[in-house]
Design a protein around this motif. Structure first.
Motif: not given
Length: 261
Positions: A172-174, A185-186, A192-194
């Motif tokens: 849940h993040r880049s 690459v994530v 919603p983001a971490a």
């Protein structure tokens, strides 16, 4: 809430001046893995004017997914398949391990991957999987590099000369990293983001730190040009324009492009 956020991302992708060749949905396709959720997902993504390649994550259910998407191959009961994307070949892996938050990749899945890589050893190939096989520093979501499934995956791809990158979700993040020498690459989440908190976390002692944060839904856009993969990240929200390409910008553009000759 997650459905509205997904709608925003899909609307943004459909509005791009150059539409994507395909969409990778990199797992956690639903919250609970029930058939109703997969039907709603199918209805939303069927409106995309480009093919969608699905992977499964820890929130998914193979049975629920297969009931709604019966045409996708599930060798040995796992959602693993090869797909074409222009010059690139995609190999989608199934790292779902029922009852486990983290990933799994047993011998049967590894054997499938080895066989597919052996089929086209010179074809530029992207590996798609939900769980990143790298340490990210976010203690409650990350993977231990010594987990057996990670070592099994490493053994399957080690020394391969045609793997371009591994594309993942889950955190849940880049995030960008490397695994066995290959780029990882994530993709950022539509959900919603971490929170970015890299301090160690004690599972027995809540400390009030943020865990999930409210930021706009996002996506990654991958560009394959001249034998190289470049990944961009953007948010699915209206942007305020500070500078537009009008006549006042023409001399700058002309100068920039002239320098490239």
């Amino acid at each position: 809430m997650n459905a509205r956020r997904l709608d925003a991302v899909l609307a943004r992708l459909r509005s791009l001046p150059t539409p994507p060749d395909s969409l990778i949905a990199s797992g956690d396709l639903t919250e609970r893995g029930d058939e109703g959720s997969y039907r709603r997902l199918r209805d939303k993504l069927s409106a995309c004017p480009f093919p969608v390649h699905y992977a499964l994550g820890n929130h998914d259910s193979r049975d629920g997914f297969a009931a709604v998407f019966p045409d996708l191959p599930m060798p040995g009961g796992f959602l693993q398949y090869a797909a074409e994307c222009g010059e690139l070949r995609l190999l989608v892996l199934d790292t779902l391990e029922p009852g486990r938050h983290g990933g799994g990749f047993d011998g049967a899945r590894a054997a499938w991957l080895t066989a597919r890589l052996d089929e086209a050893p010179d074809r530029p190939t992207i590996i798609v999987l939900h769980h990143p096989p790298i340490e990210t520093g976010i203690g409650w979501l990350t993977t231990d590099p010594d987990e057996p499934w990670v070592r099994r995956l490493a053994g399957a791809i080690a020394g391969r000369g045609n793997i371009v990158a591994l594309l993942c979700g889950h955190i849940h993040r880049s995030i960008a990293g490397r695994f066995e020498g290959f780029p990882v690459v994530v993709c950022p989440p539509t959900a919603p983001a971490a929170a970015l908190t890299l301090a160690p976390i004690d599972p027995n002692r809540p400390d009030g730190r943020p865990i999930i944060v409210d930021v706009p839904p996002a996506y990654a856009l991958h560009l394959w040009e001249h034998g190289q993969l470049v990944s961009h990240v953007d948010r699915a929200e209206p942007e305020g324009v500070i500078v537009a390409y009008d006549d006042s910008m023409r001399p700058i553009m002309q100068k920039v492009f002239a320098e490239r000759l």
